[in-house]
Structures are given as C-alpha cells and as structure tokens.
Design a protein around this motif. Structure first.
Motif, short mmCIF file in Angstrom:
data_model
loop_
_atom_site.label_atom_id
_atom_site.label_comp_id
_atom_site.label_asym_id
_atom_site.label_seq_id
_atom_site.Cartn_x
_atom_site.Cartn_y
_atom_site.Cartn_z
N SER A 24 0.80 -1.21 0.00
CA SER A 24 0.00 0.00 0.00
C SER A 24 0.84 1.27 0.00
CB SER A 24 -0.93 0.03 1.24
OG SER A 24 -0.16 0.13 2.42
N GLU A 25 2.13 1.10 0.22
CA GLU A 25 3.01 2.26 0.29
C GLU A 25 4.09 2.17 -0.79
OE1 GLU A 25 2.74 4.82 2.33
OE2 GLU A 25 0.99 4.03 3.38
N SER A 26 4.69 3.29 -1.11
CA SER A 26 5.83 3.28 -2.00
C SER A 26 7.02 2.64 -1.29
CB SER A 26 6.19 4.71 -2.43
OG SER A 26 6.58 5.47 -1.30
N ALA A 27 7.97 2.15 -2.05
CA ALA A 27 9.11 1.42 -1.48
C ALA A 27 9.89 2.28 -0.49
CB ALA A 27 10.02 0.92 -2.59
N ALA A 28 10.06 3.55 -0.79
CA ALA A 28 10.87 4.42 0.07
C ALA A 28 10.17 4.76 1.37
CB ALA A 28 11.22 5.70 -0.69
N ALA A 29 8.86 4.90 1.33
CA ALA A 29 8.13 5.36 2.50
C ALA A 29 7.59 4.23 3.36
CB ALA A 29 6.96 6.25 2.06
N SER A 30 7.71 2.99 2.90
CA SER A 30 7.01 1.90 3.58
C SER A 30 7.80 1.28 4.71
CB SER A 30 6.64 0.81 2.57
OG SER A 30 7.81 0.21 2.05
N TYR A 31 9.14 1.45 4.77
CA TYR A 31 9.93 0.68 5.71
C TYR A 31 9.57 0.98 7.16
CZ TYR A 31 12.81 -0.66 1.76
OH TYR A 31 13.24 -1.16 0.56
N GLY A 32 9.49 2.21 7.53
CA GLY A 32 9.13 2.54 8.90
C GLY A 32 7.74 2.08 9.26
N ILE A 33 6.79 2.19 8.32
CA ILE A 33 5.41 1.77 8.57
C ILE A 33 5.33 0.25 8.69
CG2 ILE A 33 3.07 1.79 7.64
CD1 ILE A 33 3.78 4.43 6.27
N VAL A 34 6.06 -0.47 7.81
CA VAL A 34 6.08 -1.94 7.88
C VAL A 34 6.69 -2.40 9.19
CG1 VAL A 34 7.08 -4.02 6.87
CG2 VAL A 34 6.08 -2.27 5.39
N MET A 35 7.74 -1.73 9.64
CA MET A 35 8.35 -2.12 10.91
C MET A 35 7.42 -1.82 12.08
SD MET A 35 12.36 -1.12 10.37
CE MET A 35 13.31 -1.90 9.07
N ALA A 36 6.65 -0.75 11.99
CA ALA A 36 5.65 -0.48 13.02
C ALA A 36 4.60 -1.59 13.05
CB ALA A 36 5.00 0.88 12.78
N GLY A 37 4.15 -2.02 11.87
CA GLY A 37 3.20 -3.13 11.83
C GLY A 37 3.80 -4.42 12.36
N THR A 38 5.09 -4.64 12.08
CA THR A 38 5.75 -5.85 12.58
C THR A 38 5.83 -5.84 14.11
OG1 THR A 38 7.09 -5.90 10.56
CG2 THR A 38 7.85 -7.23 12.42
N VAL A 39 6.11 -4.70 14.69
CA VAL A 39 6.13 -4.60 16.16
C VAL A 39 4.75 -4.92 16.73
CG1 VAL A 39 6.42 -3.01 18.10
CG2 VAL A 39 8.04 -2.96 16.19
N MET A 40 3.70 -4.45 16.08
CA MET A 40 2.34 -4.74 16.54
C MET A 40 2.03 -6.23 16.45
SD MET A 40 0.59 -1.43 14.69
CE MET A 40 -1.10 -1.82 15.09
N VAL A 41 2.60 -6.92 15.47
CA VAL A 41 2.41 -8.36 15.34
C VAL A 41 3.18 -9.11 16.42
CG1 VAL A 41 2.83 -10.34 13.82
CG2 VAL A 41 1.94 -8.22 12.87
N LEU A 42 4.37 -8.62 16.77
CA LEU A 42 5.22 -9.32 17.74
C LEU A 42 4.75 -9.19 19.18
CD1 LEU A 42 8.81 -8.45 16.44
CD2 LEU A 42 7.65 -10.65 16.30
N LEU A 43 4.07 -8.11 19.50
CA LEU A 43 3.73 -7.85 20.90
C LEU A 43 2.93 -8.97 21.55
CD1 LEU A 43 2.97 -4.00 20.98
CD2 LEU A 43 4.90 -5.22 22.00
N PRO A 44 1.85 -9.50 20.93
CA PRO A 44 1.11 -10.59 21.60
C PRO A 44 1.97 -11.81 21.90
CG PRO A 44 -0.17 -9.66 19.80
CD PRO A 44 1.19 -9.10 19.68
#
Length: 286
Positions: free
Chosen positions: A243-263
């Motif tokens: 959903s994001e451009s390659a340059a802008a997506s890394y920080g957002i993807v890592m934020a989503g990954t943290v949300m997946v890891l927390l549980p």
C-alpha cells in the motif's frame, strides 16, 4: 594434572567464569536483542532516517505517526481476529493430539509401537515447504481456500510436540501409575488426573512453541488465502508493504511488525518459567 584454585572469588576463577559462561551468554543475548531493538527503533523513524548509508540509531524526531498509518492502511482488528482463531484452535488441537499420542507411545501396549515412534521422528526431518503443493491441492479440492479450517488442518500433526512429551512421560514415576492401574483407573483417567498434571511444564513448553509457530506462520496462510478478510497478521503485512511506495514503507512496515510481535512476547513472558523445566524434563531417559 589441572589445579583448581580453592578460593571461589580468586582472579583465576572469576576470569574462567567470565570467559566460559558470561561472554558466550552475552554474545547470544546481543545476537537476539540487537535486531529486535533495531526493529523497534526503526518503527519510530521517518523514511530519510531508515533509507540512509549512515547508521542512525535513535530516531530524530520520533515518528509516532508510523503506527497510526499502519493501523489506517491495514485492517488490524480483522487480521488479529484471524490470527487469534488460527492460533488458539490450531495450537490447542496440536497440543491435545501430542498429549494423546505421546501417552499411547509410552503407556499403551500395541504391536509396532517402536516403528510408530520412528515414523513420528521421521516427520521432523521433512521440511514443511515440501508438503505445500500436495496440501494445497488436497485442501483446495475440499473447498478449504479462504477458510479457517483450510489454514489449520494441514499443520495439526506435531512431531516435535509428540517427541518432547514422550520423553517427558518416560520420566514420570511408574509406581504411581501402576498403583492407579491396580485401583482400577483406566487410561483416560490416568492421563488427565495424573500424567497431565505431573508433566505440566513440558506441556506448557509444547503449547508455547505451537502458539509461536501458529502466530508467526507465513508460508501456508499466504498460499491458501487470497481474500484479505481471511488473512492472518504476518500475511497482512504484505498488504501494508504494497500500500506504500518502497521508500516510505519501511518505517510503517516495521511499526506493523512490532504490533504483530507484541502478543507473542506477552505469551512468552507469561510462560517463560516453564520453558527450561519443560525442555529438560525428558532429557535423561530415552
């Protein structure tokens, strides 16, 4: 002949303990924690801080909007529900089947029991990627695409859980179980009233391993699910990246990954005291 210093806090003993124990443990902890720490810090970085040849450790400024953007782009509540259903049902059935199978391999007399155990061990040597195509063909022919049972069914057998619980059940006191058998307790009663309570640490370890595996499983849900409403959290992260451009997506993807890891981290913290006991309970007798 090696001499041992009689003083516990002597310089020689302290240096030996540091080199033999603390240094390897520290290195192992750093190997695990450094990538996780970089992931968490990167989830707060803006795109210029992530895509740079210079190492930027701390975000400047802290870009908290990455988490809001991740939650806006991907339906995390629905993905969380899908992952929770798959994890609870899949891991629960896996643990139940492992308990029953391990009990049969230890306490039930039937011909060919050793060969059945060897077959269980053989499943540990087969990479899961080998079975993706046969499983997809089979599940698709039954209409299991984009369904919970289609995601859960192929992975219900757990060779690791059966092996670990078998080794743990072999360590249980035989006198107690024989006395219960003499008193008229059947297999079902002995299993749930005696074996399961005594082997609780090992069962908790198997449960934790299966919970982490089911929650983080990516390949099979990616193959069998095409409907975004049925995707699990790891697969849903691909939607976030797309959903994001390659340059802008890394920080957002890592934020989503943290949300997946927390549980998973919360579950691990709750059950971690059982891990060492559970893994070593069956380490003596084979």
């Amino acid at each position: 002949m090696t001499t041992v210093d009689s003083k516990p806090l002597s310089r020689r003993n302290v240096l030996g303990a540091l080199v033999a124990d603390y240094v390897p443990i520290t290195l192992a902890i750093l190997v695990v924690l450094l990538p996780l720490g970089y992931l968490i810090l990167s989830s707060f970085k803006s795109p210029p801080d992530v895509i740079t040849r210079d190492l930027v450790v701390l975000p400047d400024p802290w870009h908290v909007a990455n988490y809001a953007e991740a939650a806006r782009e991907v339906p995390f509540p629905r993905l969380f529900l899908n992952s929770a259903v798959v994890t609870v049902v899949g891991a629960g059935i896996k643990v139940l089947l492992s308990i029953v199978t391990a009990y049969a391999l230890v306490f039930v007399r039937f011909p060919g029991k050793r060969w059945v155990f060897f077959a269980v061990l053989a499943t540990l040597m087969v990479p899961p990627q080998v079975s993706v195509v046969p499983n997809f063909t089979f599940i698709s022919s039954l209409g299991g695409q984009d369904t919970y049972w289609g995601i859960i069914l192929p992975g219900l057998g757990s060779g690791f859980g059966t092996f670990l619980l078998r080794q743990a059940f072999l360590q249980l006191p035989a006198d107690v179980l024989e006395a219960a058998e003499v008193d008229g307790a059947g297999h079902w009663r002995r299993l749930w009233r005696m074996v399961v309570p005594m082997a609780a640490p090992s069962i908790a370890t198997v449960a934790l391993v299966n919970i982490v595996f089911e929650w983080n499983d990516y390949l099979w849900p990616l193959v069998i699910v095409s409907n975004p409403d049925m995707m699990t959290l790891p697969v849903g992260l691909t939607l976030l990246h797309n959903s994001e451009s390659a340059a802008a997506s890394y920080g957002i993807v890592m934020a989503g990954t943290v949300m997946v890891l927390l549980p998973v981290l919360v579950v691990f913290a709750a059950l971690q005291r059982y891990i060492v006991t559970g893994l070593t309970q069956g380490a003596v007798k084979g």
